[in-house]
Design a protein around this motif. Structure first.
Motif: not given
Length: 577
Positions: A217-221, A248-255
């Protein structure tokens, strides 16, 4: 008089207060000049590429022409160029005062036509573009897409903007999504805390899985809207919301690189030449020895070839024997979606500065951004891995870490993949050596190749009658042909999915907060029908998931012979409706 003395004292105090501010600003200005000069020293070719400065009010009409290669070399925040509809813009200084924040720097070194068009639904001032223009592109574009040959997208944007005005809604989010974000963040941290403190067993595993769902939910919302610049009217709040992906562990820049520069503009489009290079191992996302990244065609969706050869998700990819069973093992692979990004892809990009064919220096060319990357990796590793291992032991702590990611990956893939890999969706390809290298082919034949087709070789748009004359490769029409909705118009599922259930609306209007999609859905659908553009939707996630699995089964087989869409008008119409 006393009043004059008081005013004089106030003025002196204001000057004294402003002095340190001016000193700080001057230091930042000097530091910025040093960084730019250092960049120029490391890249002396850039000095030769700078056009002569034009003076305001000058009558000089000399137009400077640049190649895509030259634009691509200005790809870092300290030296950022881009192109928009053939105009070459220098956005380095403008990025500091851009209303949308540093989101504009994603365009550095790239053709930003799609970004500009999709992130400004109300339009953008031509005067602002003119002020930034330093030249024109050479006539070398090989884009798959057609722009400005149809009024479809411009009319659609006008109608959507008017709907928002009628409902008194701002383009970006407000209280509704902010309250939702606070509830999600509370759920994530509370479940993580319970995972720490609950004895290892069913209880700890249960809270770990709950934490994985909230991470989804953090990722999608939250981060999805934040990194799209749609979470809030405030630039800093959008940045904070986007930062939650790092939380939550991933990189917002990579996304941003994969999602906003690869998937969104070029949905389901496969650059055949570069896909073949990747398959041969000559275009590894982790290889930094490839000097030709700036020369590569940026029009290719990494989401359709990044899983190949494990899964076949595009008709042009050659099927292997095991693809006949991919609908059986696909759910298992879906679970690896997030853990692979956190432990592999993020590090490959930060070291190589690119994601497959996409240059990533617009983000990772900044030392500050790289520092944020490593700091957040260390911090998240501490509370996602270190504390669980301390509370439950190393083996059990690592197990809980993997379980949380598998849960998050499975839920995220379930919500996302059904939108683009499903029965009736269309696929695109370009730079097919078997056809594009044919010297004898005419421009008309080349144009006919730019046709979206389903796995069965059908082009649904051909069967829809309309006198509006929307080209088959019109960018907005292509988004409608390559995306599928489920549970359209549902407020509940729109919130649960973070807007993924209204994928067509999201791809057409990525800068709109996802809480608004349910209010514009009928406008988009009716306009598509009016202009003869397919608008496919499924009644529920359950139905969409079933059709996705069925489609994966079909994709495991060789592609059938192409079918003339005109021969099957009723079937195609039923599918598109």
């Amino acid at each position: 008089p006393a009043s004059v003395v008081v005013r004089h004292g106030d003025l002196r105090r204001r000057l004294l207060l402003q002095l340190p501010i001016q000193v700080v600003l001057r230091v930042f200005e000097l530091a910025n000049n040093i960084v730019i000069k250092t960049t120029m020293c490391r890249n002396p070719d850039l000095l030769q590429q700078q056009p002569p400065p034009s003076k305001a009010g000058s009558s000089t009409t000399t137009t400077h022409y640049f190649s895509l290669k030259e634009v691509a070399q200005h790809n870092v925040p300290e030296d950022a160029w881009c192109s928009v509809h053939g105009s070459v813009l220098n956005i380095t200084e403008f990025a500091k005062r851009h209303p949308g924040g540093d989101l504009i720097l994603l365009a550095a070194g790239k053709d930003a036509t799609t970004l500009v068009e999709t992130y400004h639904p109300a339009g953008y001032p031509a005067a602002a573009i003119s002020k930034l223009e330093i030249g024109r592109l050479n006539n070398e574009s090989n884009s798959f897409y057609s722009w400005n040959e149809s009024e479809f997208y411009s009319v659609l944007k006008q109608r959507v903007v008017q709907r928002l005005k009628d409902r008194k809604l701002t383009r970006r989010g407000s209280t509704e999504i902010q309250i939702k974000a606070l509830l999600i963040l509370f759920g994530f941290w509370y479940s993580l805390y319970k995972m720490y403190t609950t004895s290892f067993g069913v209880g700890a595993c249960w809270w770990t899985m709950v934490m994985g769902v909230f991470a989804h939910f953090v990722g999608t919302c939250i981060q999805h809207d934040g990194n799209h610049g749609a979470f809030s009217q405030q630039k800093w709040l959008n940045k904070v919301a986007g930062w939650t992906l790092d939380m939550i562990g991933a990189s917002g820049f990579t996304w941003e690189i994969q999602h906003m520069l690869g998937h969104h503009p070029y949905t389901n489009l496969l650059d055949v030449k570069e896909a073949n290079e990747k398959l041969k191992g000559t275009m590894s996302s982790s290889s930094s020895s490839d000097p030709a990244t700036s020369l590569k065609d940026q029009e290719s969706d990494p989401d359709v070839f990044s899983s190949f050869p494990l899964m076949r998700m595009h008709p042009h990819q050659s099927p292997a024997w095991y693809h006949a069973y991919q609908h059986f093992y696909a759910p298992f692979l879906f679970a690896f979606m997030t853990i692979a990004k956190v432990l592999q892809q993020d590090f490959e990009i930060v070291f190589s500065g690119k994601l497959y064919h996409i240059d990533a220096m617009c983000r990772y060319g900044s030392k500050l951004n790289v520092a944020r990357f490593w700091i957040m990796k260390v911090i998240t590793t501490l509370y996602m891995v270190g504390i669980p291992c301390y509370c439950h032991g190393i083996g059990r702590g690592l197990f809980l870490f993997v379980l949380g990611h598998f849960t998050c990956g499975e839920v995220l893939a379930t919500m996302f993949i059904v939108n683009h890999v499903i029965e009736g969706v269309s696929y695109l390809k370009k730079n097919d050596d078997d056809k594009d290298d044919d010297k004898a082919s005419t421009s008309t034949q080349q144009r006919q190749e730019k046709v979206p087709q389903t796995f069965q070789g059908v082009t649904p748009m051909k069967s829809l009658s309309s006198e509006k004359g929307v080209p088959l490769n019109d960018w907005a029409a292509v988004q409608c042909q390559t995306s599928v909705n489920w549970s359209p118009g549902s407020w509940f599922w729109n919130h649960v999915s973070g807007g993924l259930s209204h994928q067509i609306e999201h791809h057409l209007f990525p800068s709109l907060c996802h809480t608004h999609y349910v209010y514009i859905q009928d406008v988009v659908e009716s306009t598509c029908h009016e202009y003869g553009v397919p608008y496919q939707s499924e009644p529920s996630l359950y139905v969409a998931y079933g059709k996705m699995m069925s489609h994966l089964r079909d994709m495991g087989q060789p592609q059938p012979a192409e079918t003339d869409a005109a021969a099957l008008p009723s079937a195609v119409k039923a599918k598109s409706e």
